[in-house]
Design an enzyme around this catalytic site. Structure first.
Site, PDB file in Angstrom:
ATOM      1  N   SER A  71       0.841  -1.200   0.000  1.00 34.10           N
ATOM      2  CA  SER A  71       0.000   0.000   0.000  1.00 34.10           C
ATOM      3  C   SER A  71       0.873   1.246   0.000  1.00 34.10           C
ATOM      4  CB  SER A  71      -0.941   0.007   1.205  1.00 34.10           C
ATOM      5  OG  SER A  71      -0.199  -0.040   2.402  1.00 34.10           O
ATOM      6  N   ASP A  72       0.279   2.314  -0.468  1.00 35.19           N
ATOM      7  CA  ASP A  72       0.962   3.600  -0.465  1.00 35.19           C
ATOM      8  C   ASP A  72      -0.107   4.683  -0.473  1.00 35.19           C
ATOM      9  OD1 ASP A  72       3.801   4.750  -0.701  1.00 35.19           O
ATOM     10  OD2 ASP A  72       2.643   5.974  -2.093  1.00 35.19           O
ATOM     11  N   GLN A  73       0.239   5.820   0.090  1.00 35.34           N
ATOM     12  CA  GLN A  73      -0.714   6.928   0.125  1.00 35.34           C
ATOM     13  C   GLN A  73      -0.009   8.208  -0.304  1.00 35.34           C
ATOM     14  OE1 GLN A  73      -2.308   8.587   3.922  1.00 35.34           O
ATOM     15  NE2 GLN A  73      -4.257   7.820   3.132  1.00 35.34           N
ATOM     16  N   ALA A 108      -3.610   3.801  -2.205  1.00 37.47           N
ATOM     17  CA  ALA A 108      -3.502   2.710  -3.172  1.00 37.47           C
ATOM     18  C   ALA A 108      -3.195   1.408  -2.452  1.00 37.47           C
ATOM     19  CB  ALA A 108      -2.421   3.021  -4.193  1.00 37.47           C
TER      20      ALA A 108
END
Length: 197
Positions: A71-73, A108
């Site tokens: 995940s990434d933000q 994401a």
């Protein structure tokens, strides 16, 4: 006796670990070795998606047969990325900039078993209320959100800085969209509501 595949969270984030613990699935957390430098001209949503997949794949390559979550933000205001402030002065400057404005958070998510990968981008729109310097200072002293994009932890006192929030998934703002994730995990054969056999 069928055993579920091992579940790995490709992250060292304590926030993401805490979110995944809510699903009550056994998992381990492994920090991925991924260059997070944006590519030239890369849109924030594309960056978040690319990094979520890269993190999941980096760990999946080292742990075949496992299901890996990446995940990434990325937070943006007027299309410009907002990073993690790192210290009080930058956090104060960031919150002054965000006062009375809408911040778009791209959270994401990628799930892979090394052969097949699913991904999603869940967008959250946070409208910050008009903030005084006194409110900013009090918040920063209380919470020290220097490791958080946008300088406000919505899961803590940062929620007091918000006027409103819109998202299809209320957990996305914390960096791991659980509604999207549970759907993906079910498609990979992991259902938090089904007892392990």
């Amino acid at each position: 006796m069928h055993q579920n595949p091992r579940l790995i969270l490709a992250s060292s984030s304590r926030y993401r670990r805490a979110m995944l613990e809510r699903l009550r699935l056994p998992f381990e957390s492994i920090s991925p070795d991924v260059d997070e430098t944006p590519q030239a001209g890369e849109a924030p949503a594309a960056l978040a998606l690319r990094l979520s997949v890269a993190k999941a794949m980096a760990v999946a390559r080292l742990h075949p047969g496992c299901i890996v979550i990446g995940s990434d933000q990325v937070a943006t205001v007027d299309g410009q990325p907002i990073g993690k402030p790192g210290d009080f002065a930058r956090a104060k400057s960031q919150l002054r900039q965000l006062s009375g404005r809408i911040v778009e958070f791209h959270s994401a998510l990628a799930v892979t078993d090394g052969q097949r990968t699913e991904q999603a981008d869940v967008i959250t729109y946070c409208e910050f209320r008009p903030l005084t310097d006194a409110a900013i200072d009090a918040y920063l002293r209380a919470e020290e959100p220097y490791d958080t994009a946008g300088s406000a932890k919505a899961e803590g006192l940062g929620i007091t800085l918000m006027e409103s929030m819109r998202s299809d998934d209320p957990t996305a703002i914390i960096g791991l969209p659980l509604i999207a994730l549970t759907g993906m995990l079910r498609r990979f054969g992991l259902d938090p509501l089904r007892s392990p056999s």
